[in-house]
Design a protein around this motif. Structure first.
Motif, PDB file in Angstrom:
ATOM      1  N   VAL A   1       0.837  -1.204   0.000  1.00  0.00           N
ATOM      2  CA  VAL A   1       0.000   0.000   0.000  1.00  0.00           C
ATOM      3  C   VAL A   1       0.871   1.253   0.000  1.00  0.00           C
ATOM      4  O   VAL A   1       0.578   2.232  -0.703  1.00  0.00           O
ATOM      5  CB  VAL A   1      -0.939   0.002   1.227  1.00  0.00           C
ATOM      6  CG1 VAL A   1      -1.789   1.276   1.238  1.00  0.00           C
ATOM      7  CG2 VAL A   1      -1.845  -1.219   1.200  1.00  0.00           C
ATOM      8  N   GLY A   2       1.957   1.229   0.780  1.00  0.00           N
ATOM      9  CA  GLY A   2       2.866   2.371   0.804  1.00  0.00           C
ATOM     10  C   GLY A   2       3.487   2.625  -0.557  1.00  0.00           C
ATOM     11  O   GLY A   2       3.629   3.779  -0.985  1.00  0.00           O
ATOM     12  N   ALA A   3       3.861   1.542  -1.250  1.00  0.00           N
ATOM     13  CA  ALA A   3       4.432   1.684  -2.590  1.00  0.00           C
ATOM     14  C   ALA A   3       3.415   2.299  -3.553  1.00  0.00           C
ATOM     15  O   ALA A   3       3.764   3.128  -4.399  1.00  0.00           O
ATOM     16  CB  ALA A   3       4.889   0.317  -3.109  1.00  0.00           C
ATOM     17  N   TYR A   4       2.142   1.912  -3.406  1.00  0.00           N
ATOM     18  CA  TYR A   4       1.104   2.489  -4.252  1.00  0.00           C
ATOM     19  C   TYR A   4       0.938   3.982  -3.985  1.00  0.00           C
ATOM     20  O   TYR A   4       0.781   4.785  -4.922  1.00  0.00           O
ATOM     21  CB  TYR A   4      -0.228   1.778  -4.030  1.00  0.00           C
ATOM     22  CG  TYR A   4      -1.380   2.490  -4.704  1.00  0.00           C
ATOM     23  CD1 TYR A   4      -1.616   2.319  -6.061  1.00  0.00           C
ATOM     24  CD2 TYR A   4      -2.200   3.351  -3.985  1.00  0.00           C
ATOM     25  CE1 TYR A   4      -2.660   2.983  -6.693  1.00  0.00           C
ATOM     26  CE2 TYR A   4      -3.233   4.030  -4.608  1.00  0.00           C
ATOM     27  CZ  TYR A   4      -3.460   3.845  -5.957  1.00  0.00           C
ATOM     28  OH  TYR A   4      -4.475   4.515  -6.570  1.00  0.00           O
ATOM     29  N   MET A   5       0.974   4.371  -2.709  1.00  0.00           N
ATOM     30  CA  MET A   5       0.784   5.776  -2.349  1.00  0.00           C
ATOM     31  C   MET A   5       1.897   6.656  -2.920  1.00  0.00           C
ATOM     32  O   MET A   5       1.687   7.825  -3.223  1.00  0.00           O
ATOM     33  CB  MET A   5       0.716   5.910  -0.834  1.00  0.00           C
ATOM     34  CG  MET A   5      -0.502   5.254  -0.207  1.00  0.00           C
ATOM     35  SD  MET A   5      -0.468   5.256   1.603  1.00  0.00           S
ATOM     36  CE  MET A   5      -0.543   7.018   1.938  1.00  0.00           C
ATOM     37  N   VAL A   6       3.091   6.051  -3.076  1.00  0.00           N
ATOM     38  CA  VAL A   6       4.217   6.821  -3.611  1.00  0.00           C
ATOM     39  C   VAL A   6       4.250   6.793  -5.135  1.00  0.00           C
ATOM     40  O   VAL A   6       4.421   7.827  -5.782  1.00  0.00           O
ATOM     41  CB  VAL A   6       5.552   6.270  -3.043  1.00  0.00           C
ATOM     42  CG1 VAL A   6       6.745   6.948  -3.723  1.00  0.00           C
ATOM     43  CG2 VAL A   6       5.609   6.468  -1.533  1.00  0.00           C
ATOM     44  N   SER A   7       4.075   5.606  -5.710  1.00  0.00           N
ATOM     45  CA  SER A   7       4.244   5.450  -7.166  1.00  0.00           C
ATOM     46  C   SER A   7       2.935   5.388  -7.938  1.00  0.00           C
ATOM     47  O   SER A   7       2.946   5.459  -9.169  1.00  0.00           O
ATOM     48  CB  SER A   7       5.044   4.174  -7.448  1.00  0.00           C
ATOM     49  OG  SER A   7       4.298   3.024  -7.062  1.00  0.00           O
ATOM     50  N   HIS A   8       1.809   5.204  -7.212  1.00  0.00           N
ATOM     51  CA  HIS A   8       0.481   5.083  -7.826  1.00  0.00           C
ATOM     52  C   HIS A   8       0.381   3.891  -8.781  1.00  0.00           C
ATOM     53  O   HIS A   8      -0.341   3.928  -9.770  1.00  0.00           O
ATOM     54  CB  HIS A   8       0.097   6.373  -8.570  1.00  0.00           C
ATOM     55  CG  HIS A   8       0.080   7.571  -7.686  1.00  0.00           C
ATOM     56  ND1 HIS A   8      -0.889   7.767  -6.727  1.00  0.00           N
ATOM     57  CD2 HIS A   8       0.938   8.625  -7.599  1.00  0.00           C
ATOM     58  CE1 HIS A   8      -0.646   8.894  -6.087  1.00  0.00           C
ATOM     59  NE2 HIS A   8       0.459   9.439  -6.592  1.00  0.00           N
ATOM     60  N   GLN A   9       1.122   2.826  -8.477  1.00  0.00           N
ATOM     61  CA  GLN A   9       0.989   1.574  -9.206  1.00  0.00           C
ATOM     62  C   GLN A   9       1.307   0.420  -8.257  1.00  0.00           C
ATOM     63  O   GLN A   9       2.042   0.584  -7.285  1.00  0.00           O
ATOM     64  CB  GLN A   9       1.911   1.527 -10.417  1.00  0.00           C
ATOM     65  CG  GLN A   9       3.392   1.667 -10.095  1.00  0.00           C
ATOM     66  CD  GLN A   9       4.245   1.608 -11.351  1.00  0.00           C
ATOM     67  OE1 GLN A   9       3.744   1.422 -12.450  1.00  0.00           O
ATOM     68  NE2 GLN A   9       5.546   1.749 -11.175  1.00  0.00           N
ATOM     69  N   LEU A  10       0.700  -0.729  -8.552  1.00  0.00           N
ATOM     70  CA  LEU A  10       0.855  -1.889  -7.681  1.00  0.00           C
ATOM     71  C   LEU A  10       1.685  -2.979  -8.338  1.00  0.00           C
ATOM     72  O   LEU A  10       1.584  -4.139  -7.964  1.00  0.00           O
ATOM     73  CB  LEU A  10      -0.524  -2.456  -7.299  1.00  0.00           C
ATOM     74  CG  LEU A  10      -1.284  -1.664  -6.239  1.00  0.00           C
ATOM     75  CD1 LEU A  10      -2.700  -2.187  -6.111  1.00  0.00           C
ATOM     76  CD2 LEU A  10      -0.574  -1.740  -4.895  1.00  0.00           C
ATOM     77  N   GLN A  11       2.491  -2.610  -9.298  1.00  0.00           N
ATOM     78  CA  GLN A  11       3.301  -3.602  -9.989  1.00  0.00           C
ATOM     79  C   GLN A  11       4.692  -3.044 -10.213  1.00  0.00           C
ATOM     80  O   GLN A  11       4.909  -1.836 -10.158  1.00  0.00           O
ATOM     81  CB  GLN A  11       2.659  -3.979 -11.336  1.00  0.00           C
ATOM     82  CG  GLN A  11       1.306  -4.640 -11.188  1.00  0.00           C
ATOM     83  CD  GLN A  11       0.595  -4.789 -12.526  1.00  0.00           C
ATOM     84  OE1 GLN A  11       0.941  -4.134 -13.487  1.00  0.00           O
ATOM     85  NE2 GLN A  11      -0.397  -5.661 -12.573  1.00  0.00           N
ATOM     86  N   GLY A  12       5.631  -3.955 -10.450  1.00  0.00           N
ATOM     87  CA  GLY A  12       6.970  -3.524 -10.795  1.00  0.00           C
ATOM     88  C   GLY A  12       7.891  -3.352  -9.607  1.00  0.00           C
ATOM     89  O   GLY A  12       7.644  -3.855  -8.506  1.00  0.00           O
ATOM     90  N   VAL A  13       8.943  -2.576  -9.828  1.00  0.00           N
ATOM     91  CA  VAL A  13      10.019  -2.434  -8.852  1.00  0.00           C
ATOM     92  C   VAL A  13       9.541  -1.771  -7.571  1.00  0.00           C
ATOM     93  O   VAL A  13       9.982  -2.121  -6.471  1.00  0.00           O
ATOM     94  CB  VAL A  13      11.187  -1.636  -9.471  1.00  0.00           C
ATOM     95  CG1 VAL A  13      12.295  -1.436  -8.437  1.00  0.00           C
ATOM     96  CG2 VAL A  13      11.737  -2.353 -10.686  1.00  0.00           C
TER      97      VAL A  13
END
Length: 289
Positions: free
Chosen positions: A46-58
Motif C-alpha cells: 500500500v505504501g508503494a502504491y501511495m508513492v508510485s500510484h501503481q501496484l506492480q513492478g520495482v
C-alpha cells in the motif's frame, strides 16, 4: 499455454520460492517470523502504491522489502528490550498489518486490494493478467515476477551457501569463523520479503505462510542434509500445488485454500512414514525384536 497450465505454473513457482527460503527459516526456528512478514508486507504494498500510484513492478518489491526489513528490525529490537520473541512477533506484525488494512480502507476507491484478497489471493485470475512487450503478450505477469525472484533466491543461495548453512546450524561458530551473521540474517529476511510480495497478489497471505513453513517442515522429516532438504522442500511445494489444484477443481473450492490443505496432508503423511523422523520408524525401533 492453457488456463490450467498458467495457474499450475504460478502455484509451482510459489512453492519452489517458498520452499527454498522456508528451509532456512525452519532450520533457524524462525517459522513464525514468516507469518509476520507475510502479513506486514501489505503495508509495504500500500505504501508503494501511495508513492508510485501503481501496484506492480520495482516499487512494489522495494516497498515490501523495506517493510520486511523493518518488521525484522522491530522484532529484534523488542526482543533485546526484554519482550519475549513470540510476543514481539505478535505485536509487530499485527500493528503493521492493521495499518495496512486501514490504509486499504482509506484508499479503497483507488486500490484493487481488499482484506479478503490480501488473505486468500485470487490465483484463478493469473492467466488474464498478462505482460505485454511491443503489443504482444509474453505470459502472466505473476509468472515473470516469481521467476525473477526465483533467480535472485537461487543466486543468493548458491553464492552464500556456506554462510547460510553454518549460520543456520551454529551461529556462534559462524561468528568465530568471521561470517557476518547479522548481515546474512538480513539478506535472508530480504529474500523472504521479496518472495512474499511476489506471491502475495496471486495466492494471498495464508498460502504464502503455508508454503513457507509446511513443505520445509515436511522435507525435514525425510532428510538431515541441507542440499537434499532444499530440493525436497521445493518438490513438495510443487506437488502440493498440483494436488491442491486438482482438489479445488473437483470440489469447486478456493484454489489457494485447497493447496494449503494439500501441504498439511503431505506433512501428516510424512510424519508417519518418513524414514528419518517418521513416527512409524520410531515406533518400530522401540518395539522389541
Amino acid at each position: 499455454m492453457s488456463y490450467t497450465i498458467w495457474i499450475l505454473f504460478t502455484a509451482a513457482l510459489v512453492g519452489i520460492n517458498c520452499g527454498l527460503v522456508g528451509t532456512f527459516l525452519v532450520l533457524r526456528k524462525m517459522s513464525m517470523l514468516s507469518d509476520a512478514i507475510s502479513h506486514s508486507v501489505l503495508l509495504g504494498i500500500v505504501g508503494a502504491y501511495m508513492v508510485s500510484h501503481q501496484l506492480q513492478g520495482v516499487s512494489m518489491l522495494i516497498g515490501a522489502l523495506l517493510v520486511g526489513l523493518l518488521t525484522t528490525f522491530l522484532v529484534q529490537l523488542l526482543h533485546q528490550k526484554g519482550v519475549q520473541s513470540d510476543a514481539a512477533i505478535g505485536v509487530v506484525f499485527t500493528c503493521l498489518f492493521a495499518i495496512g488494512v486501514v490504509l486499504i480502507s482509506l484508499f479503497a476507491d483507488r486500490v484493487h486490494l481488499d482484506v479478503e484478497h490480501a488473505l486468500m489471493g485470487e490465483i484463478a485470475f493469473v492467466p488474464w493478467d498478462v505482460l505485454e512487450v511491443g503489443g504482444k503478450s509474453i505470459g502472466s505477469k505473476a509468472v515473470w515476477l516469481l521467476g525473477f525472484v526465483l533467480a535472485i533466491n537461487i543466486f543468493v543461495i548458491v553464492f552464500a551457501y556456506k554462510e547460510l548453512k553454518i549460520s543456520s546450524f551454529d551461529s556462534e561458530m559462524a561468528v568465530t569463523l568471521g561470517i557476518p551473521v547479522v548481515f546474512i540474517h538480513y539478506v535472508l529476511m530480504g529474500m523472504l520479503s521479496l518472495t512474499t510480495v511476489a506471491s502475495f497478489d496471486s495466492v494471498g497471505a495464508i498460502l504464502v505462510v503455508a508454503m513457507l513453513i509446511v513443505p520445509s517442515a515436511t522435507a525435514y522429516l525425510w532428510t538431515d542434509r541441507l542440499s537434499v532438504m532444499l530440493i525436497c522442500s521445493a518438490l513438495i511445494g510443487v506437488l502440493s500445488s498440483v494436488i491442491g489444484y486438482m482438489g479445488a477443481t473437483a470440489f469447486n473450492v478456493s484454489i489457494s485454500g485447497a493447496i494449503a490443505v494439500a501441504t498439511g496432508v503431505l506433512f501428516f503423511i510424512s510424519l508417519w512414514i518418513a524414514p528419518k523422523h517418521g513416527l512409524l520408524r520410531k515406533w518400530l525401533k522401540k518395539s522389541p525384536a
